[in-house]
Motif scaffolding. Sequence first.
Motif, PDB file in Angstrom:
ATOM      1  N   THR A   1      14.108 -17.244 -31.792  1.00 16.97           N
ATOM      2  CA  THR A   1      13.392 -17.526 -30.547  1.00 16.97           C
ATOM      3  C   THR A   1      12.928 -16.233 -29.894  1.00 16.97           C
ATOM      4  N   SER A   2      13.802 -15.231 -29.892  1.00 14.20           N
ATOM      5  CA  SER A   2      13.472 -13.936 -29.311  1.00 14.20           C
ATOM      6  C   SER A   2      12.287 -13.296 -30.015  1.00 14.20           C
ATOM      7  N   ARG A   3      12.273 -13.354 -31.330  1.00  9.37           N
ATOM      8  CA  ARG A   3      11.205 -12.699 -32.082  1.00  9.37           C
ATOM      9  C   ARG A   3       9.867 -13.402 -31.887  1.00  9.37           C
ATOM     10  N   ILE A   4       9.869 -14.725 -31.856  1.00  8.53           N
ATOM     11  CA  ILE A   4       8.625 -15.462 -31.632  1.00  8.53           C
ATOM     12  C   ILE A   4       8.089 -15.165 -30.232  1.00  8.53           C
ATOM     13  N   LEU A   5       8.955 -15.168 -29.232  1.00 11.64           N
ATOM     14  CA  LEU A   5       8.522 -14.894 -27.865  1.00 11.64           C
ATOM     15  C   LEU A   5       8.019 -13.457 -27.712  1.00 11.64           C
ATOM     16  N   LYS A   6       8.626 -12.523 -28.440  1.00  3.02           N
ATOM     17  CA  LYS A   6       8.158 -11.140 -28.378  1.00  3.02           C
ATOM     18  C   LYS A   6       6.738 -11.034 -28.919  1.00  3.02           C
ATOM     19  N   HIS A   7       6.475 -11.693 -30.039  1.00  2.00           N
ATOM     20  CA  HIS A   7       5.122 -11.666 -30.600  1.00  2.00           C
ATOM     21  C   HIS A   7       4.130 -12.354 -29.666  1.00  2.00           C
ATOM     22  N   LEU A   8       4.558 -13.421 -28.999  1.00  2.00           N
ATOM     23  CA  LEU A   8       3.674 -14.108 -28.065  1.00  2.00           C
ATOM     24  C   LEU A   8       3.332 -13.201 -26.883  1.00  2.00           C
ATOM     25  N   CYS A   9       4.327 -12.511 -26.353  1.00  2.00           N
ATOM     26  CA  CYS A   9       4.076 -11.556 -25.264  1.00  2.00           C
ATOM     27  C   CYS A   9       3.135 -10.445 -25.709  1.00  2.00           C
ATOM     28  N   CYS A  10       3.380  -9.911 -26.900  1.00  2.00           N
ATOM     29  CA  CYS A  10       2.530  -8.828 -27.403  1.00  2.00           C
ATOM     30  C   CYS A  10       1.101  -9.308 -27.632  1.00  2.00           C
ATOM     31  N   SER A  11       0.941 -10.528 -28.127  1.00  2.00           N
ATOM     32  CA  SER A  11      -0.391 -11.074 -28.350  1.00  2.00           C
ATOM     33  C   SER A  11      -1.165 -11.182 -27.038  1.00  2.00           C
ATOM     34  N   LEU A  12      -0.514 -11.685 -25.991  1.00  2.00           N
ATOM     35  CA  LEU A  12      -1.168 -11.805 -24.685  1.00  2.00           C
ATOM     36  C   LEU A  12      -1.455 -10.433 -24.084  1.00  2.00           C
ATOM     37  N   ASN A  13      -0.571  -9.464 -24.325  1.00  5.14           N
ATOM     38  CA  ASN A  13      -0.807  -8.113 -23.823  1.00  5.14           C
ATOM     39  C   ASN A  13      -1.986  -7.450 -24.535  1.00  5.14           C
ATOM     40  N   VAL A  14      -2.089  -7.662 -25.839  1.00  5.52           N
ATOM     41  CA  VAL A  14      -3.220  -7.109 -26.587  1.00  5.52           C
ATOM     42  C   VAL A  14      -4.532  -7.727 -26.104  1.00  5.52           C
ATOM     43  N   PHE A  15      -4.512  -9.041 -25.895  1.00  6.57           N
ATOM     44  CA  PHE A  15      -5.702  -9.727 -25.395  1.00  6.57           C
ATOM     45  C   PHE A  15      -6.102  -9.178 -24.027  1.00  6.57           C
ATOM     46  N   GLY A  16      -5.125  -9.090 -23.115  1.00  6.23           N
ATOM     47  CA  GLY A  16      -5.407  -8.573 -21.778  1.00  6.23           C
ATOM     48  C   GLY A  16      -5.856  -7.132 -21.794  1.00  6.23           C
ATOM     49  N   GLY A  17      -5.224  -6.318 -22.636  1.00  3.73           N
ATOM     50  CA  GLY A  17      -5.615  -4.912 -22.731  1.00  3.73           C
ATOM     51  C   GLY A  17      -7.029  -4.743 -23.244  1.00  3.73           C
TER      52      GLY A  17
END
Length: 263
Positions: A155-171
């Motif tokens: 669960t932690s790893r999936i959520l980390k990738h989801l956070c990173c994906s949204l951060n990359v999109f926003g950046g």
Amino acid sequence: MSLNAAPTDGRLVVSPERPAGMPFDRFVAFASQRRTWYRFAVAVIYMLPVMTFTLPGRPSPSGLAFMDQLAVAKVFILAFAVFGSVWLLFVNRSRRDYRFVIGVFAPCFVFLGWAMTTILWSPLKVVSLGQAGGLCALLFLSVLVAVLCQDKLNTSRILKHLCCSLNVFGGFILAAYCINPEISGLDRTLILEGGDGLVHPTAAGASASLGLLIATLCFVVGRFPWARRVFWISLAINGVLLILSNSRSATLMAGITIPVVLY
């Protein structure tokens, strides 16, 4: 390393312990299958944000004959997400926990059916089909992740990738805004005048609000080891993006949900 031992270096744990009575060869096959699911889910998580992009001055596709390269890429991503998820779930349809998860998502499948039905009377059938396809991809990916994430580490790893994906999109959107605000799509004045940009400001605001909420949940509730660093990065990127998007609905949702998580 034994397949029954949980690694300590942060790698994916497909199953910390072999269930009692499960033959060893079957356990190895099951572990390999879980790794395939995980890699597929991560790939889709990073691909789906592309669905929100458009090109400045690009007309909305009115039919299959008018599909440009961006539209073809979006169709490929949707097909990969939907058919890949359906196939992975289908080949494991005999497992009891899969049927239980699908049962939990039953109301969402009913809503998906309604979304597909509305295409029949929509004046913009291609656009409606794309929106319904995006909902379908998210739904089947959610079912797949619900089956995959049966322990805290996964669960932690999936959520980390989801956070990173949204951060990359926003950046990416913020970088475009720094280069040219009109290209980014965050300038609502341009939208009102009939122009457009890489992303609609409402979609950017929704992404920023979701990114802030998930990062806050991981930091405050999940207390994952990586969450503190990702939280501050998300606050810097998605906080600015939320302000620039000038989306009242996204700001309202962030203002309601995040304080609930904190208090």
